[in-house]
Design a protein around this motif. Structure first.
Motif, PDB file in Angstrom:
ATOM      1  N   LYS A 178      13.304  -2.645  -0.320  1.00 54.57           N
ATOM      2  CA  LYS A 178      13.335  -1.775   0.894  1.00 54.57           C
ATOM      3  C   LYS A 178      13.842  -2.652   2.050  1.00 54.57           C
ATOM      4  O   LYS A 178      14.133  -3.522   2.121  1.00 54.57           O
ATOM      5  CB  LYS A 178      11.958  -1.630   1.245  1.00 54.57           C
ATOM      6  N   VAL A 194       9.372   1.378   7.450  1.00 52.07           N
ATOM      7  CA  VAL A 194      10.030   1.517   6.468  1.00 52.07           C
ATOM      8  C   VAL A 194      11.169   2.497   6.256  1.00 52.07           C
ATOM      9  O   VAL A 194      10.864   3.544   6.596  1.00 52.07           O
ATOM     10  CB  VAL A 194       9.258   1.453   4.914  1.00 52.07           C
ATOM     11  N   GLY A 200      15.287   4.778   1.833  1.00 53.87           N
ATOM     12  CA  GLY A 200      16.145   4.181   1.042  1.00 53.87           C
ATOM     13  C   GLY A 200      17.648   4.770   1.019  1.00 53.87           C
ATOM     14  O   GLY A 200      18.390   3.790   0.727  1.00 53.87           O
ATOM     15  N   TYR A 209       8.908   9.135  -0.400  1.00 53.49           N
ATOM     16  CA  TYR A 209       9.074   8.258  -1.620  1.00 53.49           C
ATOM     17  C   TYR A 209       9.496   8.856  -3.038  1.00 53.49           C
ATOM     18  O   TYR A 209       9.368   8.043  -4.042  1.00 53.49           O
ATOM     19  CB  TYR A 209       7.723   7.289  -1.726  1.00 53.49           C
TER      20      TYR A 209
END
Length: 150
Positions: free
Chosen positions: A18, A73, A76, A109
Protein backbone atom coordinates in the motif's frame (compact mmCIF):
# COMPACT_ATOMS: atom_id res chain seq x y z
CA UNK A 1 -19.15 16.61 3.32
CA UNK A 2 -16.10 18.73 2.57
CA UNK A 3 -13.30 19.91 4.83
CA UNK A 4 -10.51 22.41 4.14
CA UNK A 5 -7.51 22.61 6.49
CA UNK A 6 -4.09 24.19 6.50
CA UNK A 7 -1.61 21.35 6.97
CA UNK A 8 1.98 20.27 6.58
CA UNK A 9 2.39 17.46 4.02
CA UNK A 10 4.64 15.37 6.24
CA UNK A 11 5.38 12.27 4.19
CA UNK A 12 4.47 9.82 1.48
CA UNK A 13 5.56 6.17 1.73
CA UNK A 14 4.96 3.21 -0.52
CA UNK A 15 5.64 -0.48 -0.09
CA UNK A 16 4.56 -3.59 -1.99
CA UNK A 17 1.12 -3.60 -0.36
CA UNK A 18 0.00 0.00 0.00
CA UNK A 19 0.81 3.67 -0.29
CA UNK A 20 0.42 5.99 2.69
CA UNK A 21 0.39 9.77 2.98
CA UNK A 22 0.45 11.81 6.16
CA UNK A 23 -0.39 15.42 7.02
CA UNK A 24 0.08 17.43 10.22
CA UNK A 25 -2.66 19.89 11.06
CA UNK A 26 -1.86 22.66 13.54
CA UNK A 27 -3.72 25.63 14.96
CA UNK A 28 -7.44 26.27 14.77
CA UNK A 29 -8.05 23.80 11.91
CA UNK A 30 -7.24 20.82 14.13
CA UNK A 31 -10.31 21.63 16.24
CA UNK A 32 -12.72 21.12 13.32
CA UNK A 33 -15.23 18.36 14.19
CA UNK A 34 -15.47 17.31 10.53
CA UNK A 35 -12.07 15.64 10.88
CA UNK A 36 -13.60 12.97 13.11
CA UNK A 37 -16.67 12.58 10.88
CA UNK A 38 -14.59 11.79 7.81
CA UNK A 39 -12.22 9.33 9.49
CA UNK A 40 -12.59 5.74 8.14
CA UNK A 41 -14.31 7.07 4.99
CA UNK A 42 -13.20 7.09 1.37
CA UNK A 43 -12.29 10.64 0.39
CA UNK A 44 -10.89 12.65 -2.50
CA UNK A 45 -7.80 14.64 -1.51
CA UNK A 46 -6.90 17.87 -3.26
CA UNK A 47 -4.04 20.25 -2.58
CA UNK A 48 -4.76 23.86 -3.50
CA UNK A 49 -2.83 24.70 -6.67
CA UNK A 50 -2.43 21.06 -7.81
CA UNK A 51 -4.72 19.67 -10.50
CA UNK A 52 -4.55 16.02 -9.48
CA UNK A 53 -6.87 14.48 -6.91
CA UNK A 54 -6.18 11.29 -5.02
CA UNK A 55 -8.80 8.78 -3.91
CA UNK A 56 -7.87 7.57 -0.42
CA UNK A 57 -9.16 5.93 2.68
CA UNK A 58 -8.92 8.42 5.56
CA UNK A 59 -7.52 5.69 7.78
CA UNK A 60 -7.02 7.57 11.05
CA UNK A 61 -6.48 10.84 12.82
CA UNK A 62 -4.53 11.14 16.05
CA UNK A 63 -3.94 14.13 18.26
CA UNK A 64 -1.21 15.05 20.72
CA UNK A 65 -0.38 18.30 22.49
CA UNK A 66 1.35 19.80 19.43
CA UNK A 67 -0.56 18.63 16.35
CA UNK A 68 -3.23 16.45 14.77
CA UNK A 69 -1.93 13.76 12.41
CA UNK A 70 -4.06 12.68 9.43
CA UNK A 71 -3.16 9.35 7.77
CA UNK A 72 -4.50 8.27 4.38
CA UNK A 73 -4.18 5.03 2.36
CA UNK A 74 -4.02 5.81 -1.37
CA UNK A 75 -6.09 3.77 -3.81
CA UNK A 76 -3.87 1.09 -5.32
CA UNK A 77 -4.54 1.88 -8.99
CA UNK A 78 -3.31 5.48 -8.78
CA UNK A 79 -0.77 5.97 -11.55
CA UNK A 80 2.58 7.66 -11.04
CA UNK A 81 1.83 10.41 -13.57
CA UNK A 82 -1.52 11.06 -11.88
CA UNK A 83 0.12 11.64 -8.50
CA UNK A 84 3.48 13.18 -9.47
CA UNK A 85 2.54 16.86 -8.96
CA UNK A 86 0.63 15.96 -5.79
CA UNK A 87 3.68 14.29 -4.23
CA UNK A 88 5.99 17.13 -5.25
CA UNK A 89 4.31 19.08 -2.45
CA UNK A 90 5.58 16.67 0.25
CA UNK A 91 7.51 18.50 2.94
CA UNK A 92 5.66 21.79 2.50
CA UNK A 93 2.71 23.58 4.05
CA UNK A 94 -0.45 23.19 1.95
CA UNK A 95 -4.16 23.91 1.95
CA UNK A 96 -5.75 20.47 1.92
CA UNK A 97 -9.30 19.86 0.69
CA UNK A 98 -10.84 16.59 1.88
CA UNK A 99 -14.08 15.70 0.10
CA UNK A 100 -16.17 12.67 1.04
CA UNK A 101 -16.35 10.24 -1.88
CA UNK A 102 -19.41 8.33 -3.01
CA UNK A 103 -17.26 5.18 -3.03
CA UNK A 104 -17.70 2.80 -0.11
CA UNK A 105 -14.83 1.17 1.79
CA UNK A 106 -15.82 -2.18 0.21
CA UNK A 107 -15.56 -0.68 -3.27
CA UNK A 108 -12.24 0.94 -2.38
CA UNK A 109 -10.66 -2.37 -1.35
CA UNK A 110 -12.79 -4.52 -3.67
CA UNK A 111 -11.41 -7.25 -5.88
CA UNK A 112 -11.86 -7.36 -9.63
CA UNK A 113 -15.41 -8.11 -10.63
CA UNK A 114 -17.28 -8.91 -13.78
CA UNK A 115 -18.42 -5.95 -15.78
CA UNK A 116 -17.28 -3.33 -18.20
CA UNK A 117 -14.15 -1.35 -17.42
CA UNK A 118 -14.57 2.39 -17.84
CA UNK A 119 -13.34 5.72 -16.61
CA UNK A 120 -15.08 9.05 -16.12
CA UNK A 121 -13.28 12.25 -17.11
CA UNK A 122 -13.53 15.64 -15.37
CA UNK A 123 -16.50 16.63 -17.55
CA UNK A 124 -18.48 13.50 -16.58
CA UNK A 125 -18.05 11.69 -19.91
CA UNK A 126 -17.62 7.92 -19.73
CA UNK A 127 -14.73 6.35 -21.66
CA UNK A 128 -14.83 2.61 -22.45
CA UNK A 129 -11.70 0.88 -23.82
CA UNK A 130 -12.03 -0.51 -27.36
CA UNK A 131 -12.77 -4.20 -28.04
CA UNK A 132 -14.45 -4.67 -24.69
CA UNK A 133 -18.01 -4.76 -25.94
CA UNK A 134 -19.60 -5.07 -29.36
CA UNK A 135 -23.12 -4.97 -30.74
CA UNK A 136 -22.84 -8.73 -31.43
CA UNK A 137 -22.11 -9.33 -27.75
CA UNK A 138 -25.11 -7.23 -26.77
CA UNK A 139 -27.34 -9.16 -29.19
CA UNK A 140 -26.11 -12.49 -27.73
CA UNK A 141 -26.79 -11.33 -24.18
CA UNK A 142 -30.26 -10.10 -25.11
CA UNK A 143 -31.07 -13.37 -26.89
CA UNK A 144 -29.92 -15.53 -23.97
CA UNK A 145 -31.87 -13.37 -21.53
CA UNK A 146 -35.04 -13.78 -23.61
CA UNK A 147 -34.53 -17.58 -23.70
CA UNK A 148 -34.20 -17.69 -19.92
CA UNK A 149 -37.41 -15.72 -19.52
CA UNK A 150 -39.41 -18.08 -21.79
Amino acid sequence: MQLTVKAHFNKQTKDSRKELIQFYVKGEDEKKPEINHLTREVVELEIEGVEQKLTCEFSKSSKDSKKTVLDFVVKGDTSADQSFNFYKMAGSDVTLNIVESQMSIDEFYGEDHEGIEYSVDDKGSVNVPDNQLSMDTLDEVAASTEEELD
